[in-house]
Design a protein around this motif. Structure first.
Motif, PDB file in Angstrom:
ATOM      1  N   SER A  75       0.843  -1.193   0.000  1.00  0.00           N
ATOM      2  CA  SER A  75       0.000   0.000   0.000  1.00  0.00           C
ATOM      3  C   SER A  75       0.875   1.238   0.000  1.00  0.00           C
ATOM      4  CB  SER A  75      -0.899   0.018   1.241  1.00  0.00           C
ATOM      5  OG  SER A  75      -0.112   0.216   2.414  1.00  0.00           O
ATOM      6  N   LYS A  76       0.256   2.399  -0.200  1.00  0.00           N
ATOM      7  CA  LYS A  76       1.014   3.651  -0.198  1.00  0.00           C
ATOM      8  C   LYS A  76       1.587   3.933   1.187  1.00  0.00           C
ATOM      9  CE  LYS A  76      -3.260   6.352   0.389  1.00  0.00           C
ATOM     10  NZ  LYS A  76      -4.144   7.358  -0.239  1.00  0.00           N
ATOM     11  N   GLN A  77       0.856   3.601   2.235  1.00  0.00           N
ATOM     12  CA  GLN A  77       1.380   3.820   3.583  1.00  0.00           C
ATOM     13  C   GLN A  77       2.561   2.893   3.876  1.00  0.00           C
ATOM     14  OE1 GLN A  77      -1.877   3.452   2.908  1.00  0.00           O
ATOM     15  NE2 GLN A  77      -3.043   5.113   3.878  1.00  0.00           N
ATOM     16  N   ASP A  78       2.465   1.670   3.384  1.00  0.00           N
ATOM     17  CA  ASP A  78       3.526   0.688   3.608  1.00  0.00           C
ATOM     18  C   ASP A  78       4.841   1.140   2.983  1.00  0.00           C
ATOM     19  OD1 ASP A  78       4.292  -1.846   4.685  1.00  0.00           O
ATOM     20  OD2 ASP A  78       4.349  -2.635   2.648  1.00  0.00           O
ATOM     21  N   ALA A  79       4.755   2.010   1.986  1.00  0.00           N
ATOM     22  CA  ALA A  79       5.953   2.434   1.259  1.00  0.00           C
ATOM     23  C   ALA A  79       6.932   3.213   2.117  1.00  0.00           C
ATOM     24  CB  ALA A  79       5.554   3.282   0.042  1.00  0.00           C
ATOM     25  N   VAL A  80       6.467   3.824   3.220  1.00  0.00           N
ATOM     26  CA  VAL A  80       7.385   4.624   4.037  1.00  0.00           C
ATOM     27  C   VAL A  80       8.101   3.791   5.097  1.00  0.00           C
ATOM     28  CG1 VAL A  80       6.035   6.719   3.658  1.00  0.00           C
ATOM     29  CG2 VAL A  80       5.595   5.316   5.696  1.00  0.00           C
ATOM     30  N   ALA A  81       7.800   2.506   5.197  1.00  0.00           N
ATOM     31  CA  ALA A  81       8.421   1.659   6.216  1.00  0.00           C
ATOM     32  C   ALA A  81       9.947   1.709   6.196  1.00  0.00           C
ATOM     33  CB  ALA A  81       7.929   0.224   6.076  1.00  0.00           C
ATOM     34  N   PRO A  82      10.615   1.694   5.022  1.00  0.00           N
ATOM     35  CA  PRO A  82      12.084   1.757   5.036  1.00  0.00           C
ATOM     36  C   PRO A  82      12.634   3.015   5.694  1.00  0.00           C
ATOM     37  CG  PRO A  82      11.324   0.966   2.912  1.00  0.00           C
ATOM     38  CD  PRO A  82      10.109   1.438   3.654  1.00  0.00           C
ATOM     39  N   LEU A  83      11.926   4.130   5.555  1.00  0.00           N
ATOM     40  CA  LEU A  83      12.372   5.358   6.211  1.00  0.00           C
ATOM     41  C   LEU A  83      12.178   5.267   7.717  1.00  0.00           C
ATOM     42  CD1 LEU A  83      11.123   8.307   3.953  1.00  0.00           C
ATOM     43  CD2 LEU A  83      13.468   7.558   4.332  1.00  0.00           C
ATOM     44  N   LEU A  84      11.042   4.757   8.127  1.00  0.00           N
ATOM     45  CA  LEU A  84      10.753   4.675   9.550  1.00  0.00           C
ATOM     46  C   LEU A  84      11.638   3.660  10.269  1.00  0.00           C
ATOM     47  CD1 LEU A  84       6.839   4.862   9.463  1.00  0.00           C
ATOM     48  CD2 LEU A  84       8.444   6.671  10.122  1.00  0.00           C
ATOM     49  N   SER A  85      12.118   2.664   9.560  1.00  0.00           N
ATOM     50  CA  SER A  85      12.935   1.623  10.190  1.00  0.00           C
ATOM     51  C   SER A  85      14.434   1.888  10.101  1.00  0.00           C
ATOM     52  CB  SER A  85      12.631   0.259   9.560  1.00  0.00           C
ATOM     53  OG  SER A  85      12.987   0.245   8.196  1.00  0.00           O
ATOM     54  N   SER A  86      14.844   2.893   9.340  1.00  0.00           N
ATOM     55  CA  SER A  86      16.280   3.107   9.107  1.00  0.00           C
ATOM     56  C   SER A  86      17.032   3.442  10.390  1.00  0.00           C
ATOM     57  CB  SER A  86      16.491   4.212   8.067  1.00  0.00           C
ATOM     58  OG  SER A  86      15.914   5.434   8.501  1.00  0.00           O
ATOM     59  N   GLY A  87      16.410   4.218  11.286  1.00  0.00           N
ATOM     60  CA  GLY A  87      17.078   4.560  12.538  1.00  0.00           C
ATOM     61  C   GLY A  87      17.307   3.339  13.405  1.00  0.00           C
ATOM     62  N   ALA A  88      16.309   2.462  13.474  1.00  0.00           N
ATOM     63  CA  ALA A  88      16.444   1.234  14.257  1.00  0.00           C
ATOM     64  C   ALA A  88      17.531   0.341  13.689  1.00  0.00           C
ATOM     65  CB  ALA A  88      15.110   0.492  14.291  1.00  0.00           C
ATOM     66  N   GLU A  89      17.664   0.324  12.378  1.00  0.00           N
ATOM     67  CA  GLU A  89      18.705  -0.489  11.751  1.00  0.00           C
ATOM     68  C   GLU A  89      20.099   0.037  12.113  1.00  0.00           C
ATOM     69  OE1 GLU A  89      17.621  -0.291   7.680  1.00  0.00           O
ATOM     70  OE2 GLU A  89      15.901  -1.618   7.904  1.00  0.00           O
ATOM     71  N   ARG A  90      20.246   1.359  12.150  1.00  0.00           N
ATOM     72  CA  ARG A  90      21.537   1.937  12.554  1.00  0.00           C
ATOM     73  C   ARG A  90      21.841   1.571  13.998  1.00  0.00           C
ATOM     74  NH1 ARG A  90      19.583   6.445  10.047  1.00  0.00           N
ATOM     75  NH2 ARG A  90      19.254   7.506  12.038  1.00  0.00           N
ATOM     76  N   TRP A  91      20.820   1.655  14.848  1.00  0.00           N
ATOM     77  CA  TRP A  91      21.016   1.362  16.258  1.00  0.00           C
ATOM     78  C   TRP A  91      21.424  -0.087  16.474  1.00  0.00           C
ATOM     79  CZ3 TRP A  91      16.872   0.122  20.324  1.00  0.00           C
ATOM     80  CH2 TRP A  91      17.412   0.256  21.610  1.00  0.00           C
ATOM     81  N   ARG A  92      20.736  -1.014  15.819  1.00  0.00           N
ATOM     82  CA  ARG A  92      21.098  -2.436  15.955  1.00  0.00           C
ATOM     83  C   ARG A  92      22.495  -2.693  15.425  1.00  0.00           C
ATOM     84  NH1 ARG A  92      15.914  -3.213  14.100  1.00  0.00           N
ATOM     85  NH2 ARG A  92      16.691  -3.784  12.045  1.00  0.00           N
ATOM     86  N   SER A  93      22.870  -2.011  14.356  1.00  0.00           N
ATOM     87  CA  SER A  93      24.214  -2.188  13.806  1.00  0.00           C
ATOM     88  C   SER A  93      25.277  -1.757  14.809  1.00  0.00           C
ATOM     89  CB  SER A  93      24.342  -1.378  12.510  1.00  0.00           C
ATOM     90  OG  SER A  93      25.639  -1.491  11.977  1.00  0.00           O
ATOM     91  N   LEU A  94      25.023  -0.658  15.498  1.00  0.00           N
ATOM     92  CA  LEU A  94      25.961  -0.197  16.519  1.00  0.00           C
ATOM     93  C   LEU A  94      26.054  -1.190  17.675  1.00  0.00           C
ATOM     94  CD1 LEU A  94      24.885   3.553  16.583  1.00  0.00           C
ATOM     95  CD2 LEU A  94      27.131   2.706  15.875  1.00  0.00           C
ATOM     96  N   LEU A  95      24.906  -1.706  18.101  1.00  0.00           N
ATOM     97  CA  LEU A  95      24.895  -2.664  19.202  1.00  0.00           C
ATOM     98  C   LEU A  95      25.527  -3.994  18.799  1.00  0.00           C
ATOM     99  CD1 LEU A  95      21.331  -2.015  20.650  1.00  0.00           C
ATOM    100  CD2 LEU A  95      23.514  -1.454  21.734  1.00  0.00           C
ATOM    101  N   ALA A  96      25.361  -4.358  17.524  1.00  0.00           N
ATOM    102  CA  ALA A  96      25.888  -5.643  17.055  1.00  0.00           C
ATOM    103  C   ALA A  96      27.411  -5.690  17.107  1.00  0.00           C
ATOM    104  CB  ALA A  96      25.412  -5.917  15.633  1.00  0.00           C
ATOM    105  N   THR A  97      28.053  -4.536  17.082  1.00  0.00           N
ATOM    106  CA  THR A  97      29.517  -4.493  17.123  1.00  0.00           C
ATOM    107  C   THR A  97      30.052  -3.982  18.455  1.00  0.00           C
ATOM    108  OG1 THR A  97      29.483  -2.283  16.115  1.00  0.00           O
ATOM    109  CG2 THR A  97      29.685  -4.167  14.627  1.00  0.00           C
TER     110      THR A  97
END
Length: 210
Positions: A59-81
């Motif tokens: 859906s059109k709303q679903d399309a923004v998920a990559p933007l909303l999740s990008s911060g969490a991905e950075r955070w997990r990457s920092l914690l993973a190392t």
């Protein structure tokens, strides 16, 4: 250290296309609101075919998920190392601060896009559902990362509670910030609010040494 394998060229191209579509959707939502935006308009703004849009998003709303999740991905990457020998509470705060830090214009723009999306979500239940789903996914992905940092003797329940509290700390901070005109740095910023929320939510957790 993280054992995650690097993305293949095909996966990187897919992720780049998804992010292009997400940025186009966020721009159009800011200009016309979710109700005034169509999937066709998003695809056109992103320079992709409509079938490509629906290959990646439902859906059109679903399309923004990559933007909303990008911060969490950075955070997990920092914690993973991160170093498991360091105090977990300090590691979490340092990672939160780093993930939400604004170091350039692009970082400020990304946070401003998030603010616009969260504001739009106040009147769009489908957009709110995407935001909640992104946070649920982030929490689930955070559990094994924190389990590594906590060590093999850690209580799995305490690890799960820490993942939930940490995820909610960032969620509440961003939601609170999005309802204000506070800057992206300094007092009242997402980073400052997230650290405050993290301390409040994890203050009694044995896993974090409290």
């Amino acid at each position: 250290m993280s054992t995650q394998q690097p993305l293949s060229l095909t996966e990187r191209r897919k992720a780049a296309t998804q992010l292009d579509i997400a940025r186009a959707a966020a721009e159009l939502f800011a200009e016309h609101g979710p109700d005034g935006t169509t999937a066709e308009a998003i695809a056109q703004r992103a320079g992709v075919a409509l079938r490509t849009f629906y290959r990646y998003f439902r859906s059109k709303q679903d399309a923004v998920a990559p933007l909303l999740s990008s911060g969490a991905e950075r955070w997990r990457s920092l914690l993973a190392t991160a170093d498991p020998a360091a105090p977990l509470a300090e590691t979490l705060e340092r990672a939160v601060t780093e993930a939400l830090a604004v170091r350039d214009e692009e970082g400020a723009e990304q946070l401003d896009r998030t603010r616009g999306l969260l504001r739009a979500g106040a009147s769009d239940s489908a957009l709110r559902a995407v935001w909640y789903r992104v946070n649920q996914d982030s929490e689930e992905r955070l559990v094994p990362v924190l389990a590594r940092l906590a060590g093999p003797d850690a209580d799995p329940l305490e690890v799960r509670l820490a993942a939930a509290a940490a995820t909610d700390a960032i969620r509440v901070a961003l939601e609170t910030w999005s309802g204000t005109d506070a800057p992206t740095t300094g007092p009242g910023s997402p980073g400052a609010l997230a650290v405050r929320c993290l301390r409040e939510l994890t203050g009694g957790m044995r896993l974090l040494g409290h």
